[in-house]
Design an enzyme around this catalytic site. Structure first.
Site, PDB file in Angstrom:
ATOM      1  N   HIS A  87       4.203  12.036 -21.772  1.00 24.74           N
ATOM      2  CA  HIS A  87       2.925  12.090 -21.050  1.00 24.74           C
ATOM      3  C   HIS A  87       1.747  12.335 -21.987  1.00 24.74           C
ATOM      4  CE1 HIS A  87       2.360  16.581 -20.942  1.00 24.74           C
ATOM      5  NE2 HIS A  87       3.667  16.606 -20.979  1.00 24.74           N
ATOM      6  N   ASP A  89      -1.414  13.364 -20.587  1.00 25.97           N
ATOM      7  CA  ASP A  89      -2.353  14.337 -20.036  1.00 25.97           C
ATOM      8  C   ASP A  89      -2.044  15.693 -20.672  1.00 25.97           C
ATOM      9  OD1 ASP A  89       0.126  14.125 -18.496  1.00 25.97           O
ATOM     10  OD2 ASP A  89      -0.676  15.695 -17.201  1.00 25.97           O
ATOM     11  N   ASP A 118       2.621  19.450 -26.812  1.00 25.57           N
ATOM     12  CA  ASP A 118       2.881  19.113 -25.411  1.00 25.57           C
ATOM     13  C   ASP A 118       1.790  18.175 -24.908  1.00 25.57           C
ATOM     14  OD1 ASP A 118       3.637  19.027 -22.758  1.00 25.57           O
ATOM     15  OD2 ASP A 118       2.838  21.008 -22.283  1.00 25.57           O
ATOM     16  N   GLU A 152       1.570  14.614 -15.698  1.00 23.77           N
ATOM     17  CA  GLU A 152       2.773  15.438 -15.800  1.00 23.77           C
ATOM     18  C   GLU A 152       2.463  16.886 -15.513  1.00 23.77           C
ATOM     19  OE1 GLU A 152       6.084  17.783 -17.195  1.00 23.77           O
ATOM     20  OE2 GLU A 152       4.033  17.947 -17.912  1.00 23.77           O
ATOM     21  N   GLU A 153       1.277  17.341 -15.951  1.00 23.56           N
ATOM     22  CA  GLU A 153       0.960  18.769 -15.861  1.00 23.56           C
ATOM     23  C   GLU A 153       0.644  19.234 -14.443  1.00 23.56           C
ATOM     24  OE1 GLU A 153       1.788  20.574 -18.085  1.00 23.56           O
ATOM     25  OE2 GLU A 153       1.416  19.744 -20.071  1.00 23.56           O
ATOM     26  N   ASP A 176       9.832  16.018 -24.364  1.00 21.96           N
ATOM     27  CA  ASP A 176       8.787  16.903 -23.818  1.00 21.96           C
ATOM     28  C   ASP A 176       9.325  18.311 -23.604  1.00 21.96           C
ATOM     29  OD1 ASP A 176       6.335  17.676 -22.788  1.00 21.96           O
ATOM     30  OD2 ASP A 176       6.795  17.005 -20.755  1.00 21.96           O
ATOM     31  N   HIS A 439       0.668  25.027 -23.780  1.00 18.28           N
ATOM     32  CA  HIS A 439      -0.216  25.565 -22.728  1.00 18.28           C
ATOM     33  C   HIS A 439      -1.032  26.769 -23.214  1.00 18.28           C
ATOM     34  CE1 HIS A 439       2.355  23.801 -19.216  1.00 18.28           C
ATOM     35  NE2 HIS A 439       2.259  22.982 -20.234  1.00 18.28           N
TER      36      HIS A 439
END
Ligand code: ZN
Ligand code: ZN
Length: 466
Positions: A87, A89, A118, A152-153, A176, A439
């Site tokens: 991903h 995003d 990520d 995805e998030e 991921d 994150h």
């Protein structure tokens, strides 16, 4: 043919980092307020998708953009298709960065930027693995589709949309998560338990609240009561907290007493890592005679939920040999005397047990406290690929050969794109022992690890499609 995977990748280091830098500069955070028909999650995720596909096109891959929501680049031919699901995003940058989160910079061998680990770094590593196979002109017998998501998030709506239009790959991996490999992901379901309001004739519970999200153990709980002396509450509370891992406070406020408890937050994947402020506060309030809905709400939390992450009090302790325990997290508590109460419970469950069995066990107890179990509408089934599956064996074999470390499968409570394919796993790109900065502020990935991952991906893809 003997291919020196790591050497081949290191010769492409500058190009890889240049492409990755371009990706990392794009602030691909979801912003639906700025969204449009062709950029559902906002201009950032759309721009990142376009950029990734543009890189693929430049390198001679067939690319497809599915409505600006997801896309793929394709290599090879064959009846079977292998999927690589990544991903583009990213999470919002948040506070606390030492550098600008969307101006990638390498310091001490670490590439700092939102998305470096990520998932743009691992995604680009997997892409360079595939690109290497193409450049070397290696013989292949299967098709590869690298599928790029932009949501995805949050809700995975990118993949939902993509797979409405395109077939699922026969097998594959998502770069991921972590090395060596994740071959099991527990199921995930939440239920609400709803209570009547009201109190008896004596002391009254006016309101009660704890927790913000069902997937976290509540750190804070607060309740307001009336009809009882502050002095008495304070004495009871001091005695209660004496031998417990919590902080407590009681104070008088507009003729009512406010009681607060601080426990410890933790992820719902393992509620034992936390101290649930909500169930502790209920355990305390159980000493006070309340009556009616208030009493039933407190009894349920104190008698059934407190320190019961394995559902022993519900007679449902369940464990699977390979996937581990069924776990329960009491994530959100709300009660208001006039409206009633609700507890939201989140469950992570292994194969061998279903959401309906959990609901049934809950309902049996709920009847005893005059409550009702209601669905939240969210359900993910457990996902498991056997450690003996050729996909898993091949990936772990490559990992062991290239790193010299033991390969093993892991089961996690969270979800990756790997679960979308029947024979799908998560494979990399975080190596064991490296700090997880996903994150977080100052997210980074070691440049060396990006290259190591790319070499592993190259050989892995080749082994799977040759
Ligand atoms: Zn991710
Ligand atoms: Zn993430």
């Amino acid at each position: 043919m003997q291919i020196e995977w790591q050497k081949e990748i290191s010769q492409r280091k500058d190009a890889l980092l240049a492409d990755l830098t371009e990706m990392l500069k794009i602030e691909s955070v979801r912003n639906e307020k700025l969204g449009s028909k062709n950029a559902l999650f906002g201009p950032g995720p759309r721009a990142a998708l376009d950029k990734f596909l543009e890189i693929g096109k430049r390198d001679g891959f067939a690319v497809l953009n599915v409505d600006g929501i997801a896309g793929h680049l394709e290599y090879g031919t064959g009846i079977e298709t292998m999927g690589i699901l990544a991903h583009v995003d990213v999470m919002p940058a948040g506070k606390g960065w030492d550098t600008a989160p969307f101006e990638p910079i390498i310091k001490d061998g670490k590439l700092f930027a939102r998305g470096s680990s990520d998932d743009k770094g691992p995604g680009m590593a997997a892409y360079y693995g595939l690109k290497l196979i193409k450049e070397l002109g290696l013989p292949t017998s299967k098709k590869v589709r690298m599928i790029i998501g932009t949501d995805e998030e949050s809700g995975w709506r990118c993949m939902t949309h993509y797979f409405e239009k395109m077939p699922l790959p026969d097998f594959g991996f998502s770069p991921d998560a972590f090395f060596p490999l994740i071959n099991g992901e527990k199921g995930n379901v939440s239920f609400n338990v709803d209570f009547q309001g009201g109190n008896g004739a004596g002391a009254k519970l006016l309101d009660f609240s704890a927790g913000l999200r069902e997937n976290m153990v509540p750190r804070d709980a607060i309740a307001h009561i009336s009809g009882i002396e502050l002095k008495e509450i304070k004495e009871l509370l001091t005695e209660f907290a004496d031998d417990k891992p919590i902080e407590v406070e009681a104070l008088e406020q507009n003729e009512r007493i406010e009681i607060s408890v601080i426990g410890r937050a933790a992820h719902a994947q393992e509620p034992k890592n936390g101290e649930n402020a909500g169930t502790y506060l209920a355990l305390f309030l159980k000493q006070i005679e309340l009556g009616s809905g208030a009493e039933q709400f407190i009894d349920f939390a104190a008698d059934y939920l407190h320190e019961d992450s394995r559902m022993d009090n519900f007679g449902l302790h369940f464990s699977d040999k390979t996937m581990g325990d069924l776990t329960m997290n009491a994530g959100i508590f709300n009660f208001a005397a006039a409206q009633g109460g609700r507890v939201t419970l989140n469950f992570r469950f292994p194969k061998g047990i279903g959401a309906s069995q959990i609901e049934e066990a809950l309902a049996k107890v709920a009847t005893k406290v005059n409550a009702q179990v209601n669905t939240t509408g969210k359900l993910q089934e457990p996902h498991y690929v056997s450690i003996e599956d050729p996909l898993v064996k091949t990936l772990l074999g490559v990992y062991e050969r290239q790193t010299g470390n033991k390969g093993y499968g892991m089961v996690v409570g969270g979800g990756t794109y790997g679960r979308l394919m029947k024979r799908g796993v998560a494979f990399g790109a975080m190596f064991p022992g490296t700090p997880d900065t996903m994150h977080q502020a100052n997210e980074y990935m070691l440049v060396e690890d990006i290259l190591k991952a790319a070499a592993i991906y190259a050989e892995a893809i080749y082994e799977l499609i040759k």
